[in-house]
Design an enzyme around this catalytic site. Structure first.
Site, mmCIF file in Angstrom:
data_model
loop_
_atom_site.group_PDB
_atom_site.id
_atom_site.type_symbol
_atom_site.label_atom_id
_atom_site.label_comp_id
_atom_site.label_asym_id
_atom_site.label_seq_id
_atom_site.Cartn_x
_atom_site.Cartn_y
_atom_site.Cartn_z
ATOM 1 N N GLU B 68 -47.557 -74.185 -76.071
ATOM 2 C CA GLU B 68 -48.657 -75.014 -76.830
ATOM 3 C C GLU B 68 -48.745 -76.489 -75.782
ATOM 4 O OE1 GLU B 68 -48.928 -74.891 -81.309
ATOM 5 O OE2 GLU B 68 -48.039 -76.900 -80.943
ATOM 6 N N GLU B 311 -31.014 -106.518 -103.124
ATOM 7 C CA GLU B 311 -31.738 -107.365 -103.966
ATOM 8 C C GLU B 311 -31.958 -108.925 -103.553
ATOM 9 O OE1 GLU B 311 -30.359 -106.912 -107.985
ATOM 10 O OE2 GLU B 311 -31.655 -105.277 -108.334
#
Lengths: 92, 508
Positions: B68, B311
């Site tokens: 390819e 957080e």
């Protein structure tokens, strides 16, 4: 007519290879008036040449001259398609 | 069956991180394995990496057959993953067999043919570099190039048979049109190979998820199911082996301080050395405080702690810690603490997991605090999150590190989170923090729900937070329904009556 330069790649001297060689010879002699150079390359002996020309399937015929470059894959038993590949239209 | 049985197919370790453990040792040696995947599923990367790891780690040379992409493109694309293929070619450790399409050339088929030339070139390349590994990428191009598919299949079978005779371990890649459907587009698997793997790149809830499945390894053992994987720059594919992780960690009886004497007492003398502790509670009820105290308390015993914050920022955390009397900057400068703060959205969950593992390997902590684990829920699918949590907890347990994770419950009062549902069975201890509303006032409650291998306090205790940290006080008396979020005051005489309910009465 300009001179045809042809390379025929085969893999080993199998019946298929022999068939391709004799088909090519017959077509060239009938159609090209001896205006051709023909080289048969066995991939088993010259893998690097096959690498350079990116040969995957055999037999493969490469027409390098006159341009454009063409590849014809198969044992060349289909003469009409061979002539098409060589940019020749059959006589008669 | 014992693994030294000579009739069993041996495995070749690929060296692709994580792969060999799910494949129980690697790819079947001397065999060809089909790697099927849709567009963009990293088939080529896998195929190249299979050879690259062989060259880099095992001194095993490789041949790459490309149908390819041109070799120049592959060299360039793979350089970003850290592989210098051109150098390996120059050293005779890598060879390309270039079967990529020639641009602008038309071909005519005129009679019978076979792929003998391809096989001859492969054999020549294998012999030239002394290859033990081979990859063919990808078969789909071959099928679109030649019309006679039955012939191509039988020629591929001939090639895989020849590779077997040369004892080459090979991967052939093939396209899939759908993620769940036929294995490959041209039915290669039925004719050519004994072994099939599938790479997937699925869009699930707006998130991309890459997985690898080992569909069949004929005659050998392997893990079943889909395994998440990620492609990292400079590293390539990393497979995350979840259920392949063995539960073989030792269980230690050594106790470590939680950072709060009262909490240690509630847990029956502290946390266990190699345990996973889940702290669950609604926002603002003290999870970060418990994490901070846990992180800081190791320092007195020269224990290092890795603090992962998802957080709050570094500055916020440091400021909070200072407010509770803990000096994070000092601990960091002494090498006893490392704070890593990152927004969950910065990367995918698989990448987070790998980054955390790398940080643990680098810092070698004795403790890991994650605040909060549940913040990571929002960057993943439920399934991906579950896999992440399992992967992280098993990794930490394996290292015999104490891990404290926090989970935020979605509701202020009562409730449980997805995190709890996923990891409650893996955790050794669960601590619940809850807001308790009584007579128009909010107070905080803490209880140890689970403490594997130890007795613990079963009461729900009230606690408060001030400048010196957390203070656990008395158990709630005369209150019921705290955990369900519906606390109810119970009259003392009612409790007395309940207490006597199950005591034996004298008959008469």
């Amino acid at each position: 007519m300009s001179k045809f330069v042809l390379k025929l790649y085969i893999t080993g001297h199998t019946p298929q290879s022999e068939r391709a060689i004799s088909n090519l010879r017959r077509i060239c002699e009938a159609e090209l008036n001896a205006q051709f150079e023909m080289q048969v390359i066995d991939v088993l002996e010259h893998p690097q040449l096959a690498e350079n020309d990116r040969i995957i399937a055999t037999p493969t015929l490469i027409k390098s001259l006159p341009p454009p470059l063409r590849r014809i894959i198969g044992d060349l038993s289909d003469s009409e398609r061979v002539l098409l590949g060589l940019d020749l239209t059959p006589l008669s | 069956m014992p693994s030294n049985n000579p009739s069993m197919i041996s495995k070749l370790a690929t060296g692709i991180p994580g792969f060999d453990s799910i494949a129980k040792g690697g790819l079947p040696e001397g065999r060809t394995t089909l790697l099927a995947g849709s567009a963009g599923s990293a088939k080529t990367v896998f195929a190249v990496q299979f050879l690259a790891e062989g060259v880099r780690q095992f001194g095993q040379h490789g041949v790459f057959v490309t149908f390819e992409e041109a070799p120049a493109d592959i060299r360039r694309n793979m350089a970003s993953l850290g592989w210098d293929i051109a150098a390996w070619e120059a050293e005779g450790r890598w060879a390309f067999v270039d079967a990529s399409p020639l641009p602008g050339e038309t071909e005519v088929i005129a009679g019978a043919y076979d792929l003998g030339a391809l096989l001859a070139r492969i054999e020549a390349a294998v012999n030239r570099v002394g290859a033990r590994r081979l990859a063919m990428d990808s078969l789909g191009s071959l099928f679109s190039y030649f019309e006679n598919h039955a012939l191509i299949r039988s020629e591929l079978f001939r090639i895989s048979t020849a590779l077997k005779l040369m004892n080459i371990t090979a991967i052939m890649t093939a396209e899939r049109t759908q993620e769940y459907g036929d294995i490959s587009r041209y039915g290669v698997e039925e004719f050519v190979v004994d072994n099939v793997m599938i790479l997937r790149n699925v869009l699930d809830g707006e998130k991309r998820r890459r997985t690898l499945e080992l569909l069949k390894f004929r005659g050998t053992n392997h893990q079943k199911g889909e395994y998440p994987l990620t492609v990292l720059p400079g590293q390539g594919i990393v497979v995350i082996p979840l259920s392949a992780i063995e539960l073989k960690q030792r269980s230690s009886n050594t106790r470590i301080a939680s950072g709060s004497h009262e909490l240690d007492t509630m847990c029956g003398g502290g946390f266990f050395r190699d345990s996973i502790i889940l702290v669950s509670g609604a926002t603002g009820c003290g999870k970060t405080l418990i994490s901070t105290e846990f992180a800081a308390s190791g320092a007195s015993g020269d224990e290092r702690c890795l603090f992962l914050a998802f957080e709050e920022s570094r500055d916020q955390l440091t400021r909070n810690a200072t407010g509770w009397g803990k000096d994070f900057e000092d601990l960091e400068s002494r090498g006893l603490l490392k704070v890593i703060a990152a927004y969950p959205e910065t990367m995918g969950l698989e990448d987070h997991l790998i980054a955390i593992k790398m940080a643990i390997d680098e810092f070698q902590p004795n403790r890991v605090a994650v605040d909060s684990l549940s913040a990571l829920e929002r960057v993943s699918t439920v399934k991906g999150y579950r896999e992440f949590v399992i992967g992280l907890t098993s990794f930490i347990k394996h290292r015999e590190i104490a891990g404290l994770f926090t989970a935020t419950t979605p509701r202020l009062i009562g409730g449980e989170s997805i995190t709890e549902a996923h990891i409650s069975t893996i955790t050794d201890s669960i601590i619940l923090l809850r807001y308790v509303e009584m007579f128009g006032e909010i107070t905080r409650g803490i209880t140890v729900l689970k403490m594997r291998g130890s007795a613990h306090d079963k009461e729900i205790r009230e606690f408060s937070i001030d400048a010196s940290g957390m203070h656990i006080g008395q158990a709630f008396r005369n209150v019921t329904g705290i955990l369900s979020g519906h606390p109810r005051h119970v009259e003392p005489h009612e409790i007395k009556r309940l207490d006597t309910l199950f005591t034996d009465h004298d008959e008469g």
